[in-house]
Design a protein around this motif. Sequence first.
Motif, PDB file in Angstrom:
ATOM      1  N   TYR A  36       1.731  -2.727  10.118  1.00  0.00           N
ATOM      2  CA  TYR A  36       1.674  -1.215   9.637  1.00  0.00           C
ATOM      3  C   TYR A  36       2.217  -0.949   8.229  1.00  0.00           C
ATOM      4  CZ  TYR A  36       6.796  -0.858  10.502  1.00  0.00           C
ATOM      5  OH  TYR A  36       8.055  -1.051  10.345  1.00  0.00           O
ATOM      6  N   GLY A  56       0.962  -2.224   5.877  1.00  0.00           N
ATOM      7  CA  GLY A  56      -0.062  -2.451   4.854  1.00  0.00           C
ATOM      8  C   GLY A  56       0.229  -3.087   3.608  1.00  0.00           C
ATOM      9  N   ILE A  69       1.086  -3.348  -2.954  1.00  0.00           N
ATOM     10  CA  ILE A  69       0.848  -2.249  -2.237  1.00  0.00           C
ATOM     11  C   ILE A  69       1.495  -2.312  -1.120  1.00  0.00           C
ATOM     12  CG2 ILE A  69      -0.766  -0.607  -1.370  1.00  0.00           C
ATOM     13  CD1 ILE A  69      -0.834  -0.508  -4.502  1.00  0.00           C
ATOM     14  N   THR A  87       2.945   0.436   2.265  1.00  0.00           N
ATOM     15  CA  THR A  87       2.934   1.656   3.089  1.00  0.00           C
ATOM     16  C   THR A  87       4.381   1.915   3.915  1.00  0.00           C
ATOM     17  OG1 THR A  87       0.493   1.501   2.870  1.00  0.00           O
ATOM     18  CG2 THR A  87       1.542   3.217   4.369  1.00  0.00           C
ATOM     19  N   GLY A 134       2.438   6.786   5.967  1.00  0.00           N
ATOM     20  CA  GLY A 134       0.957   6.373   5.453  1.00  0.00           C
ATOM     21  C   GLY A 134       0.861   6.674   4.160  1.00  0.00           C
ATOM     22  N   ILE A 135       2.072   6.607   3.316  1.00  0.00           N
ATOM     23  CA  ILE A 135       1.951   6.735   1.795  1.00  0.00           C
ATOM     24  C   ILE A 135       1.962   5.380   1.376  1.00  0.00           C
ATOM     25  CG2 ILE A 135       2.960   7.796  -0.275  1.00  0.00           C
ATOM     26  CD1 ILE A 135       4.424   9.971   1.864  1.00  0.00           C
ATOM     27  N   LYS A 136       0.807   5.147   0.450  1.00  0.00           N
ATOM     28  CA  LYS A 136       0.778   3.797  -0.402  1.00  0.00           C
ATOM     29  C   LYS A 136       1.542   4.012  -1.433  1.00  0.00           C
ATOM     30  CE  LYS A 136      -3.682   2.290   1.476  1.00  0.00           C
ATOM     31  NZ  LYS A 136      -4.637   1.449   1.243  1.00  0.00           N
ATOM     32  N   THR A 137       2.423   2.792  -1.657  1.00  0.00           N
ATOM     33  CA  THR A 137       3.058   2.726  -2.734  1.00  0.00           C
ATOM     34  C   THR A 137       3.087   1.244  -3.594  1.00  0.00           C
ATOM     35  OG1 THR A 137       4.946   4.110  -1.426  1.00  0.00           O
ATOM     36  CG2 THR A 137       5.783   2.597  -3.567  1.00  0.00           C
TER      37      THR A 137
END
Length: 153
Positions: free
Chosen positions: A36, A38, A58, A60, A64-67
């Motif tokens: 989860y 990501g 990358i 998350t 659900g915020i991709k960082t």
Amino acid sequence: MKIYTLHKKQNLPISVEQAWDFLSDPGNLKVITPDYMGFNILSGADRPMYAGQIIQYIVTPVLGIKTKWVTEITHVIDKHYFVDEQRFGPYSLWHHKHFIKEIEGGVEMEDIIDYKIPLGILGQLVQPILVKPKLEEIFEYRQKKLIELFGTL
């Protein structure tokens, strides 16, 4: 400025060489990170670990915020320890020490993470209810995954 520490130890029935080969390969981070999150390596994992190595990911971590997360391997002592430090990412400070030592029947792996949350007092307020539990959950997943892969002492 409040700096927090997460400290974890785990014993595995493998050799120092096996532990080092697995843990020092940045590509294996995806294996021991919950799906989860990501987690995806963008660059920098194409060579064996060395001091000065920059690795871009990358992740998350929440909602659900991709960082984008950029770390530098700052110290490496072959088959003993390495340190990764965040250069860009979600923390104000991230300093992660990975130690491996031989014990009877296997190895002891130790992680010491010193970190600081951004956003001042707001960051300090969310640390115990969001950040710390999430880090604990991620490292519990790692421990379980490593037991699946290598067994337990």
